[in-house]
Motif scaffolding. Structure first.
Motif: not given
Length: 197
Positions: A173-181
């Protein structure tokens, strides 16, 4: 909602599109610090740009593969991106889309850009059932990319390493939050009808 198999997804603004490339530090470092590709960057070679951050991570191994240790996010003008799509040819022959193989080969030789649709990736870099756009630029397109279309270049290697560390630790979840949108890019049939297999 089901994701279409062929759709351009990218981080974009009203005037720019972000694409990714990875280089050895001697090229990536100067490019990021000056916002321009250095003289060592060869304008006469084909260069592949990728709007998908995770596909770039798959390609460069999160910035660990030799010669791909510096991951760059390159903002280019939407006008340039769309010019590249309009002047592109698919990198492989598709029956029904191309009249015949000879015609496709002629188009491929003449086209300054080519398109591949490769499987999009998830955070574990596994294949997804839909495709990610790769744009190969050569000749006029490569020169325009370096000298006209590029608006900004930033080094996102630390971001790649941070996301990778979170994935390895199990904090998806933390990794996904950092992904460019990345959002669907508003590319109509005038841009893509000749590029969808």
């Amino acid at each position: 909602m089901t994701e279409p198999r062929f759709r351009v997804r990218a981080r974009h603004t009203p005037s720019t599109v972000t694409v990714y490339q990875a280089y050895r530090p001697e090229i990536g470092g100067p490019a990021a610090s000056s916002g321009r590709f250095p003289a060592a960057w060869k304008r006469d070679r084909m260069t592949w740009i990728k709007p998908s951050f995770l596909w770039m991570m798959y390609r460069c191994g999160w910035g660990t593969k030799e010669g791909q240790e510096t991951v760059l996010a390159i903002e280019i003008s939407r006008e340039g991106f769309e010019w590249a799509l309009r002047h592109a040819c698919l990198s492989s022959y598709v029956r029904g889309l191309h009249p015949d193989q000879v015609t496709w080969q002629r188009q491929l030789r003449r086209a300054p850009t080519r398109v591949q649709w490769d499987p999009e990736r998830n955070l574990h870099l596994q294949s997804l059932p839909y495709r990610s756009l790769q744009l190969g630029l050569s000749g006029e397109a490569a020169r325009r990319y370096a000298d006209e279309w590029t608006v900004a270049i930033s080094d996102v290697t630390p971001l790649a390493h941070e996301i990778h560390a979170l994935v390895r630790s199990g904090d998806r979840d933390a990794a996904a939050r950092l992904l460019p949108q990345e959002r669907p890019y508003p590319a109509g049939d005038d841009l893509l009808s000749h590029l969808r297999p």
